[in-house]
Scaffold this active site. Structure first.
Site, PDB file in Angstrom:
ATOM      1  CE  LYS A 188       2.192   3.798   8.407  1.00 63.84           C
ATOM      2  NZ  LYS A 188       1.332   3.550   9.610  1.00 63.84           N
ATOM      3  CD  GLU A 189       2.200  -2.501   3.449  1.00 68.69           C
ATOM      4  OE1 GLU A 189       1.832  -3.286   4.340  1.00 68.69           O
ATOM      5  OE2 GLU A 189       1.923  -2.667   2.237  1.00 68.69           O
ATOM      6  CG  ASN A 244      -0.294  -0.032   2.543  1.00 69.65           C
ATOM      7  OD1 ASN A 244       0.754   0.594   2.745  1.00 69.65           O
ATOM      8  ND2 ASN A 244      -0.881  -0.746   3.495  1.00 69.65           N
ATOM      9  CG  ASP A 282      -5.945  -9.987   3.388  1.00 69.24           C
ATOM     10  OD1 ASP A 282      -4.702  -9.945   3.332  1.00 69.24           O
ATOM     11  OD2 ASP A 282      -6.592  -9.927   4.456  1.00 69.24           O
TER      12      ASP A 282
END
Length: 322
Positions: free
Chosen positions: A202-203, A200, A270
């Site tokens: 942020k990651e 995502n 997921d």
């Protein structure tokens, strides 16, 4: 977009990842505790669903795929719950290893008046045992040759170690199978060799060391990750702003999200991993797979809790865009 979703029914997917049980405690709040300035939740009911890689399995099964699972659980009641629920999905559970003295990851969410007020985690991040590692390697080596796509769901709970992911990727490469991973942690070079990584926003920002404030920042982060990690393809999910697909040798491709009310983002990643992998297994291009995954994620965030999307729901949503 003209998509034949019935192709999903003939796909064989191997899911390797951290299995969890998600506990939902539903109740009401009508007073504050006299012992401390906290709400008192009067419990009405408790529900248990598959979480983590289990939610990936749940999504795949809901879309008609044939699923095999490799993961580790404990020997207690929560492990029993995970195994029972995966078996009810008609998935192959031979790769689910029960490790003594290891807790099954359980995330308890307290929901009051449809508001998520508290989460309690019971888990460990220690690496799996050598015995478990060898059993998983044996299962993976048997399953990959008969699998269309391998999905790796890493939640940092000690399963997806560097030796294990190297074994998975080397075996997949030997048999010409695509691998797609949902990452955890700051060092994405751990996943070097995967066909696609699905962080995502942020990651991606943390892993690249780039502060992301807008689309320009996302593109900088994505391009840096392609250059520094050995990953050839990257799908960065951006919540309400959709997704951006990075393929080496091509300009970044933006997939816009449909505006909708968001109730819960639990499990959206997921769903992206599941639908993208299933789409690739069905023969669709990366851009088509990203569009399908984006649409599916938009459906599940409109539901409370870790949820799945059905073929009927996905087909209905696609028709609105055609």
């Amino acid at each position: 977009m003209t998509i034949d979703i019935t192709k999903f029914n003939s796909c064989r997917i191997l899911v390797v990842g951290d299995l969890m049980i998600d506990e939902y405690v539903w109740g009401t709040v009508d007073r504050i505790s006299p012992e401390a300035p906290v709400q008192i939740v009067s419990v009405d009911r408790e529900d248990y669903t598959l979480g983590g890689a289990g939610n990936v399995v749940n999504n795949l099964a809901a879309l008609g795929a044939e699923v095999s699972v490799a993961g580790v659980i404990g020997t207690g009641t929560d492990g029993d719950r995970v195994l029972e629920k995966v078996e009810l999905l008609n998935a192959d559970t031979a790769g689910i290893i029960r490790e003594p003295k290891r807790p099954t990851t359980r995330k308890t969410r307290i929901i009051a008046a449809n508001q998520h007020v508290l989460r309690i985690d019971r888990e460990t991040g220690r690496d799996i045992s050598k015995t478990t590692f060898n059993a998983l390697k044996s299962f993976v080596s048997r399953k990959i040759p008969e699998t269309d796509v391998v999905l790796i769901s890493d939640y940092g709970k000690g399963l997806i170690t560097i030796p294990f992911i190297r074994y998975i990727l080397n075996t997949a490469k030997k048999y010409g199978k695509l691998t797609i991973a949902d990452p955890k942690g700051l060092d994405f070079s751990k996943y070097s060799g995967v066909s696609l990584l699905t962080p995502n926003q942020k990651e991606a920002g943390l892993a690249s060391g780039i502060e992301i404030k807008d689309k320009t920042g996302i593109i900088k982060a994505g391009n840096k990750l392609l250059k520094t990690t050995g990953i050839k393809n990257l799908l960065i999910t951006c919540g309400q702003n959709g997704m951006i697909l990075f393929e080496q040798g091509h300009e970044p491709h933006t997939i816009k999200a449909e505006a909708r009310q968001v109730f819960d983002v639990s499990g959206a990643g997921d769903t992206v991993l599941s639908v993208f992998g299933l789409s690739i297994a069905s023969g669709f291009l990366f851009k088509e797979a990203a569009a399908l995954a984006n649409t599916a994620a938009g459906i599940v965030v409109g539901k409370l809790g870790t949820a799945t999307v059905s073929q009927k729901e996905l087909l209905s949503a696609l028709k609105r865009f055609s």
